[in-house]
Design a protein around this motif. Structure first.
Motif, short mmCIF file in Angstrom:
data_model
loop_
_atom_site.label_atom_id
_atom_site.label_comp_id
_atom_site.label_asym_id
_atom_site.label_seq_id
_atom_site.Cartn_x
_atom_site.Cartn_y
_atom_site.Cartn_z
N ASP A 129 43.77 -3.35 54.11
CA ASP A 129 45.21 -3.26 54.34
C ASP A 129 45.53 -3.37 55.83
OD1 ASP A 129 45.26 -0.63 55.63
OD2 ASP A 129 45.07 0.27 53.66
N GLU A 130 46.79 -3.71 56.12
CA GLU A 130 47.22 -3.97 57.50
C GLU A 130 47.06 -2.76 58.41
OE1 GLU A 130 51.02 -5.85 58.06
OE2 GLU A 130 50.71 -7.11 56.29
N THR A 131 47.27 -1.55 57.89
CA THR A 131 47.15 -0.35 58.72
C THR A 131 45.71 -0.18 59.20
OG1 THR A 131 48.96 0.70 57.53
CG2 THR A 131 47.52 2.13 58.81
N SER A 151 44.93 -2.89 61.75
CA SER A 151 45.59 -2.63 63.02
C SER A 151 44.90 -1.51 63.79
CB SER A 151 47.06 -2.28 62.77
OG SER A 151 47.69 -1.98 63.98
N SER A 206 43.66 -5.83 64.88
CA SER A 206 44.36 -7.01 64.38
C SER A 206 44.95 -6.69 63.02
CB SER A 206 43.38 -8.18 64.25
OG SER A 206 43.99 -9.28 63.62
N GLY A 207 46.23 -6.93 62.87
CA GLY A 207 46.86 -6.70 61.58
C GLY A 207 46.92 -7.94 60.72
N ASN A 208 46.41 -9.05 61.24
CA ASN A 208 46.54 -10.31 60.56
C ASN A 208 45.17 -10.97 60.42
OD1 ASN A 208 47.38 -12.74 59.53
ND2 ASN A 208 48.77 -13.22 61.20
#
Length: 168
Positions: free
Chosen positions: A56-58, A61, A66-68
């Motif tokens: 997941d993005e959290t 990040s 990196s969130g992507n």
């Protein structure tokens, strides 16, 4: 025997999480334990088939910088090169023949703060980060490729380097 909890991993100086199934990822069921472990000073190595892409993005990040994450589903990947870590090359003997010596399903990290490996091979992903090393009280090394499909000697060099770096 199930998903490891923080009580299962807290007594270890390092944890290796490896997914060898590109259709199912159990890591998301263990994210809170891994996050707590890292924040308490633990060291985690994560590698596998599309594992980084499933996070997941959290988590990405906070623990990958990196969130992507992007995924190259085509067989384009031949090598991960680094200025710090030992380079690791694909082992063609472990690949199916129609991949032509190149590995598919490799994740890359967009706009990461701490890249350690660069995607090498063919296609649009060449030069992008395919491995990151994030410090957040503890340390998380996240690879966008499965170590199993790399040259044995290269993986041994990588593991020894990480063992010495982490002092474990």
């Amino acid at each position: 025997q199930g998903i490891p909890t923080i009580n299962d991993i807290r007594n270890y100086s390092a944890v290796i999480w490896y997914d060898d199934d590109f259709t199912q990822h159990k890591i998301n069921d263990a994210i809170s334990s891994l996050e707590s472990y890292i924040l308490a000073g633990g060291k985690v190595l994560i590698s596998g088939w599309k594992t980084a892409y499933s996070l997941d993005e959290t988590f990405l990040s906070d623990f990958a910088g990196s969130g992507n994450v992007s995924l190259d589903n085509s067989p384009h990947f031949t090598e991960a090169i680094s200025n710090e870590f030992p380079d690791v090359n694909v082992n063609p003997a472990k690949l199916i023949s129609n991949w032509n010596g190149q590995l598919p399903m490799v994740a890359t990290f967009n706009e990461t703060e701490n890249p350690i490996y660069s995607f090498q091979g063919e296609g649009d992903f060449v030069g992008q980060a395919c491995g990151v090393d994030e410090f957040n009280n503890g340390e998380c090394v996240l690879l966008g490729f499965p170590l199993y499909f790399m040259q044995n000697g290269d993986v041994e060099d990588f593991a020894l380097y990480l063992k010495n770096k982490w002092n474990v």
